[in-house]
Design a protein around this motif. Structure first.
Motif, PDB file in Angstrom:
ATOM      1  N   TRP A 185      46.934  43.957  43.690  1.00 24.40           N
ATOM      2  CA  TRP A 185      47.141  42.511  43.783  1.00 24.40           C
ATOM      3  C   TRP A 185      46.469  41.967  45.035  1.00 24.40           C
ATOM      4  O   TRP A 185      46.642  42.498  46.124  1.00 24.40           O
ATOM      5  N   ASP A 186      45.694  40.907  44.858  1.00 21.92           N
ATOM      6  CA  ASP A 186      45.006  40.270  45.973  1.00 21.92           C
ATOM      7  C   ASP A 186      45.799  39.030  46.366  1.00 21.92           C
ATOM      8  O   ASP A 186      45.780  38.005  45.649  1.00 21.92           O
ATOM      9  N   PRO A 187      46.527  39.060  47.496  1.00 20.96           N
ATOM     10  CA  PRO A 187      47.353  37.891  47.865  1.00 20.96           C
ATOM     11  C   PRO A 187      46.526  36.680  48.279  1.00 20.96           C
ATOM     12  O   PRO A 187      47.013  35.557  48.229  1.00 20.96           O
ATOM     13  N   VAL A 188      45.296  36.898  48.710  1.00 23.84           N
ATOM     14  CA  VAL A 188      44.463  35.767  49.159  1.00 23.84           C
ATOM     15  C   VAL A 188      44.012  34.933  47.954  1.00 23.84           C
ATOM     16  O   VAL A 188      44.128  33.698  47.943  1.00 23.84           O
ATOM     17  N   ARG A 189      43.492  35.603  46.942  1.00 27.90           N
ATOM     18  CA  ARG A 189      42.998  34.913  45.755  1.00 27.90           C
ATOM     19  C   ARG A 189      44.101  34.674  44.734  1.00 27.90           C
ATOM     20  O   ARG A 189      43.934  33.868  43.814  1.00 27.90           O
ATOM     21  N   GLY A 190      45.214  35.379  44.866  1.00 27.81           N
ATOM     22  CA  GLY A 190      46.301  35.216  43.915  1.00 27.81           C
ATOM     23  C   GLY A 190      45.984  35.792  42.549  1.00 27.81           C
ATOM     24  O   GLY A 190      46.492  35.308  41.537  1.00 27.81           O
ATOM     25  N   GLN A 191      45.143  36.833  42.494  1.00 27.63           N
ATOM     26  CA  GLN A 191      44.743  37.454  41.241  1.00 27.63           C
ATOM     27  C   GLN A 191      44.696  38.969  41.441  1.00 27.63           C
ATOM     28  O   GLN A 191      44.748  39.483  42.570  1.00 27.63           O
ATOM     29  N   TRP A 192      44.569  39.651  40.296  1.00 25.83           N
ATOM     30  CA  TRP A 192      44.416  41.100  40.352  1.00 25.83           C
ATOM     31  C   TRP A 192      42.971  41.450  40.687  1.00 25.83           C
ATOM     32  O   TRP A 192      42.035  40.771  40.248  1.00 25.83           O
ATOM     33  N   LYS A 193      42.799  42.507  41.458  1.00 18.84           N
ATOM     34  CA  LYS A 193      41.469  43.048  41.720  1.00 18.84           C
ATOM     35  C   LYS A 193      41.464  44.527  41.334  1.00 18.84           C
ATOM     36  O   LYS A 193      42.504  45.195  41.362  1.00 18.84           O
TER      37      LYS A 193
ATOM     38  N   GLY B 207      34.719  52.842  46.248  1.00 21.93           N
ATOM     39  CA  GLY B 207      35.430  51.796  46.969  1.00 21.93           C
ATOM     40  C   GLY B 207      35.004  50.384  46.637  1.00 21.93           C
ATOM     41  O   GLY B 207      35.451  49.443  47.301  1.00 21.93           O
ATOM     42  N   SER B 208      34.161  50.204  45.645  1.00 20.91           N
ATOM     43  CA  SER B 208      33.739  48.851  45.277  1.00 20.91           C
ATOM     44  C   SER B 208      34.885  48.127  44.574  1.00 20.91           C
ATOM     45  O   SER B 208      35.789  48.744  43.995  1.00 20.91           O
ATOM     46  N   GLU B 209      34.835  46.800  44.608  1.00 23.31           N
ATOM     47  CA  GLU B 209      35.889  45.973  44.044  1.00 23.31           C
ATOM     48  C   GLU B 209      35.319  45.060  42.968  1.00 23.31           C
ATOM     49  O   GLU B 209      34.181  44.588  43.054  1.00 23.31           O
ATOM     50  N   LEU B 210      36.141  44.809  41.961  1.00 21.68           N
ATOM     51  CA  LEU B 210      35.826  43.851  40.903  1.00 21.68           C
ATOM     52  C   LEU B 210      36.941  42.825  40.855  1.00 21.68           C
ATOM     53  O   LEU B 210      38.129  43.172  40.898  1.00 21.68           O
ATOM     54  N   HIS B 211      36.548  41.564  40.757  1.00 21.11           N
ATOM     55  CA  HIS B 211      37.537  40.504  40.662  1.00 21.11           C
ATOM     56  C   HIS B 211      37.811  40.114  39.223  1.00 21.11           C
ATOM     57  O   HIS B 211      38.431  39.074  38.968  1.00 21.11           O
ATOM     58  N   TYR B 212      37.349  40.894  38.292  1.00 19.93           N
ATOM     59  CA  TYR B 212      37.604  40.664  36.868  1.00 19.93           C
ATOM     60  C   TYR B 212      37.846  42.020  36.215  1.00 19.93           C
ATOM     61  O   TYR B 212      37.476  43.072  36.736  1.00 19.93           O
ATOM     62  N   LYS B 213      38.450  41.994  35.059  1.00 21.58           N
ATOM     63  CA  LYS B 213      38.763  43.227  34.349  1.00 21.58           C
ATOM     64  C   LYS B 213      37.467  43.877  33.850  1.00 21.58           C
ATOM     65  O   LYS B 213      36.551  43.167  33.401  1.00 21.58           O
ATOM     66  N   PRO B 214      37.360  45.207  33.923  1.00 23.11           N
ATOM     67  CA  PRO B 214      36.154  45.870  33.395  1.00 23.11           C
ATOM     68  C   PRO B 214      35.899  45.494  31.941  1.00 23.11           C
ATOM     69  O   PRO B 214      36.832  45.379  31.129  1.00 23.11           O
ATOM     70  N   LEU B 215      34.635  45.287  31.643  1.00 24.98           N
ATOM     71  CA  LEU B 215      34.279  44.781  30.323  1.00 24.98           C
ATOM     72  C   LEU B 215      34.632  45.758  29.214  1.00 24.98           C
ATOM     73  O   LEU B 215      34.807  45.349  28.060  1.00 24.98           O
TER      74      LEU B 215
END
Length: 537
Positions: free
Chosen positions: A257-265, A272-280
């Motif tokens: 959970w990303d508290p800054v954006r208020g969404q799941w990451k 260690g890379s991050e995605l702000h959307y669900k894997p396709l």
């Protein structure tokens, strides 16, 4: 041709000398020629009508007269033959290289249209640069000539006819070719079943036209047991591969959970890379398939079907039970959504506890209480609606039965009344025949038929009296002592309450029954009066 003649021609060509001179209007002259009049100054103009060369002062003097005023003069060249030759040579070389540059520009520069600015821009394929200005070497010409309306129409017609021909050809190919599976090689081959003799009957490759991109349709496949097995295997392998990829993605990524954006990451555990959307790869699936709070109404219905309770799916859709609501249901709530079997309820609760343990569940907040109260209210409303419908249907059934009994009674009374009238009419005819010392004999009827009753016609009933508008044998109208019978106008439309009440009585048959009863009573009174007179005689 003899060799002597050839030598003579060559000799004549050698003897010919090419003379280069300056000409103006077909007249040869030498550079620096003097004026014909003054013979001192250098000539500048030549008059073809006067056939003379003039300097500027002499030209004004000679052509000041009105007869020569309209003569058209030509200007002599300022260059001699060597200078003119150099200029011509440079011009030829310049235009040669200009055409060469224009040809190279048309080969290596492309023109495109920008839909935003509605302008053309130029792209250099060698350097990969773009420009809004066309190459300077083109001057007044265009990189490629624009089409005029006629040329554009012809090109569009040609393209459309080409498209229709291609589609027609592809249609014929699809009708005359079949795709067949070869068990020995494990490949598909294409068989030609048409009547042509110039096309190969079998080939491993499809027709050339179908190899291009953008064609519609595919060659029909001949379905055999091998093809069906192959299709099923491919589908099942695709399902297994998709499941395997989803499992790999869930193991590779971790949802946080990303508290800054208020969404799941989604964090990749390897790099260690991050995605702000669900894997396709997951598409519309949940990150955790067992996460019941994220289930929709459809997924809850699928869960009940897998448990074998397909009969409850309709109620679940009616009450819109999603995953979060399913976790909060108790025994009373199950009863509200028409699930009353205790064994089924227990099995459902055990399966829910297995997928989503109680310690993971959220606390009951006001939103959950409102949802449960809504379910309870909806269940009560549905039960009340069913009760009202059941009572109303019983009431309608009783009314229909009562109406049916009344109709049967009325029809029975009518038949009895008609029978009494027929019997009284027969009695009267027999009485008249007895007075005349005759025997009444009914008319003979063919064998197997029933004699019709005697015909009688009752007079019309006057509903409202003599001098008011009423219904008589002549229709609606009124009787006037001075003018006699006055019929009602055809366009008359009386909306008075009395007329509406009368029409309603006529539709229900009330007036007709009263008229029949009245006429019957009159008929019986007349019969009794006649019988009493006969007794007196």
């Amino acid at each position: 041709m003899s060799s002597n003649q050839t030598r003579r021609k060559k000799k004549k060509k050698k003897e010919k000398k090419i003379e280069i001179s300056l000409y103006i209007n077909g007249v040869a002259y030498k550079h620096g020629k003097n004026c014909t009049f003054c013979e001192k100054s250098r000539a500048i103009y030549y008059c073809p009508e006067c056939e003379d060369f003039y300097c500027e002062p002499c030209d004004v003097t000679a052509h000041s007269h009105k007869k020569r005023k309209n003569h058209v003069r030509s200007t002599l060249s300022l260059y001699d033959i060597p200078e003119a030759a150099v200029i011509c040579t440079h011009a030829v070389v310049f235009f040669y290289h200009l055409r060469r540059l224009q040809r190279m520009a048309r080969e290596k520069i492309k023109r495109y249209f920008d839909t935003d600015t509605l302008c053309h821009y130029y792209y250099n394929t060698v350097y990969g640069t773009t420009s809004w200005r066309k190459p300077y070497c083109l001057r007044q010409e265009e990189l490629f000539p624009f089409l005029d309306p006629e040329s554009a129409a012809c090109r569009m017609q040609g393209l459309y006819r080409m498209r229709k021909a291609r589609h027609r050809t592809i249609g014929e190919i699809l009708n005359q070719f079949q795709k067949i599976f070869d068990r020995r090689t494990g490949r598909f081959y294409f068989a030609y079943i048409g009547a042509g003799t110039l096309i190969r009957r079998q080939s491993w490759y499809p027709p050339l036209l179908l190899s291009r991109r953008g064609y519609f349709g595919t060659i029909p496949l001949v379905y055999t047991n091998d093809v069906a097995a192959l299709v099923i295997q491919r589908k099942w392998r695709a399902v297994l591969i998709r499941q395997f990829l989803k499992a790999v993605v869930r193991d590779t990524y971790d949802r946080q959970w990303d508290p800054v954006r208020g969404q799941w990451k989604y964090v990749n555990l390897d790099d260690g890379s991050e995605l702000h959307y669900k894997p396709l790869c997951l598409r519309g699936d949940h990150w955790d398939p067992k996460e019941i709070p994220e289930w929709s109404v459809y997924e809850v219905c699928v869960f009940f079907r897998r448990l074998g309770y397909r009969d409850y799916v309709k109620d679940l859709k009616t009450f819109k039970v999603d995953g979060r609501t399913l976790l909060l249901l108790d025994t009373q709530d199950y009863a509200n959504i028409n699930i009353t079997d205790k064994i089924h309820i227990r099995k459902i609760q055990v399966e829910i506890d297995r997928l989503w343990p109680p310690w993971k569940r959220e606390s009951i907040n006001s939103l959950h209480l409102i949802r449960r109260a809504k379910l309870k209210r909806q269940g009560e409303l549905e039960a009340a609606v069913l009760t009202i419908q059941r009572v109303y249907r019983g009431h309608l059934g009783r009314i229909d039965a009562q109406n049916a009994r009344e109709v049967i009674r009325v029809l029975a009374e009518k038949r009895m009344f008609n029978r009494e009238i027929e019997d009284s009419a027969v009695w009267w005819l027999q009485t008249v025949a007895t007075q005349n010392h005759e025997t009444y004999k009914p008319p003979r009827q063919p064998v197997g038929t029933v004699a019709p009753p005697p015909e009688y016609k009752l007079p019309p009933l006057k509903t409202f009296g003599r001098k008011r508008t009423h219904l008589s044998c002549d229709g609606w109208g009124r009787f006037d002592s001075r003018d006699g019978w006055q019929p009602m106008r055809e366009d008359f439309n009386d909306q008075h309450i009395t007329n509406q009440f009368t029409q309603r009585l006529q539709r229900t048959g009330y007036d007709r029954r009263r008229a029949e009863q009245r006429e019957t009573m009159k008929f019986l009174q007349v019969k009794k009066r006649e019988v009493s007179q006969d007794d007196l005689w």
